[in-house]
Write an enzyme that holds these catalytic residues in place. Sequence first.
Site, PDB file in Angstrom:
ATOM      1  N   GLU A   1      -8.959  -4.540  -4.344  1.00 41.56           N
ATOM      2  CA  GLU A   1      -8.356  -3.825  -3.223  1.00 41.56           C
ATOM      3  C   GLU A   1      -9.396  -3.085  -2.373  1.00 41.56           C
ATOM      4  OE1 GLU A   1      -5.097  -3.685  -2.476  1.00 41.56           O
ATOM      5  OE2 GLU A   1      -4.045  -4.331  -4.282  1.00 41.56           O
TER       6      GLU A   1
ATOM      7  N   SER B   1       0.845  -1.187   0.000  1.00 43.42           N
ATOM      8  CA  SER B   1       0.000   0.000   0.000  1.00 43.42           C
ATOM      9  C   SER B   1       0.889   1.249   0.000  1.00 43.42           C
ATOM     10  CB  SER B   1      -0.967  -0.032   1.186  1.00 43.42           C
ATOM     11  OG  SER B   1      -2.001   0.906   1.031  1.00 43.42           O
TER      12      SER B   1
ATOM     13  N   HIS C   1      -7.882  -5.535  -0.133  1.00 45.94           N
ATOM     14  CA  HIS C   1      -6.663  -4.846   0.285  1.00 45.94           C
ATOM     15  C   HIS C   1      -6.060  -5.541   1.509  1.00 45.94           C
ATOM     16  CE1 HIS C   1      -4.069  -1.393  -0.040  1.00 45.94           C
ATOM     17  NE2 HIS C   1      -4.323  -0.950   1.182  1.00 45.94           N
TER      18      HIS C   1
END
Length: 515
Positions: free
Chosen positions: A343, A218, A435
């Site tokens: 995600e 991320s 995610h």
Amino acid sequence: MTDRSTATATTASGSRSASTSPSPSDFVEVGTEAGVVRGAWRGEPGSPEASAAFLGIPFAEPPVGALRFAAPVPKAPWEGVRDALEFGATAQRGDPGVTLIPEPSVPGESTLNVNVFTPSPATPESGTDGLPVLVWIHGGGYFAGSPASLWYDGGRFNRDGVVTVTISYRLGFDGFGWIADAPSNRGVRDWLLALEWVQRNIAAFGGDPSRVSIAGQSAGGGAVLTLLGMEAAQHLFHGVYAISGALADVAPERSEAFGRELAATAGVEPTRAGFGSLSEERVLELQKKATDLGAAGLQDVIEHGLPLGPAVDGELILRPTRESLIAGVGADKPLVLGATDDEFTMAFAEAEKKLRWVPKSIVLRKLGLPKAAQKAYLAANADVAAKGTARIAGRLLTDRMFRSAVVALAALRGDAPTWVYRFSWPSGTFGFAEHCLDVPFFFDCLDSIAIEPLAGPNPPQGLADEVHGGAVAFVATGEPGWPRYTDAARTTRVYDTPSSVVADGYASVRSLLGA
């Protein structure tokens, strides 16, 4: 002399309770440039599972007082032995609430520290090579996150012959906010100093400073991509593994406008003295309000990116990362990059029933997809669109913020050694690959805490063996074990049960890129 108690030895593996006093044989000492640190063994030294953890080693002076908005200052030497038995203070403050990755906050001022996990805590003998090194940069949107997560324990990488380092850095406005008379990109400078620390000290922990790979997820994935495109960072690492990389590349005018607006809201000058007159708590409060991701805030981030993060300052970051990659910066470094399939689909989970009655075209327009492009996009993602408006909205948000960047960045690398993957295995909790889902597979820690809320019961260990094994191979050899990505073949590793290698694994995003 030490400044931490040796009465407890709670290690990152959680293998020892805080009330149990370790025996001297549990300890191991290593000399760094600044002084000797005392870590702790997990497992019997010499056994295949043995790993030594050195936690909370400061690489810089505490960024408080006169150093609060300054460039990081290397840690001054200390006398005697410094305990490295507990995680150091984190830049993340307070209770982070329910997060996808368990990343606790640790109070304290000395927030710039590293954690080192090694199977061989000794300088290699003359004429022998040290072990390859993985340096992990945590995510959290550049405003949250912590290196003290049990998921980031390097024990499994140690088992496979890789020394692992996790680093901390200043977050949010303290780390990335524009201040008229302060150094820019203070969080980036923290990354650089931490990596300099690795170069100077990792041999003492059994690592090879000439074989350092940087990885992150991320914002951490964005961090390693930022470093890949920085001329000033090229000597500090030799490979990059970017998981769901969220590049910031904040435009200088956007960064300055945000800093001035925050100062105006606080009623202070946009200077070190002005912001320094505000408590840490007050700055965090202002920052939270200014970055609220309501409907308007989300749309702003989709269109313009994050307001806080690495900024194109013309000093450290000379140009946007994409332009640097086109110019060939980092072309000698092998790169692995990829994303999960969905995600941010969870952003629409609570509204799934309501969105069932909303035409897909309306939601896709709200998310920035022009009407003229909708037919091609829906056709390319027909399997997802069939699952409802919420799912196709989540896929579009994912594609715009993550998956399209994978394709674009790989293409910009030209002939540079690049490998692309997709993580497609659907969580047993959410029913799609959300995610952060791939992180415990990367670290091979499916037996760690808080896995089931993210992955569901009994996530496949065989898949963790594949993902983790590819990461180990990359760190050790510079190749993850599947064919390189080229513009002709667009070869993609798809992690699923079963996994596969396919041509053009990101074909469904190409309608967004016009290719």
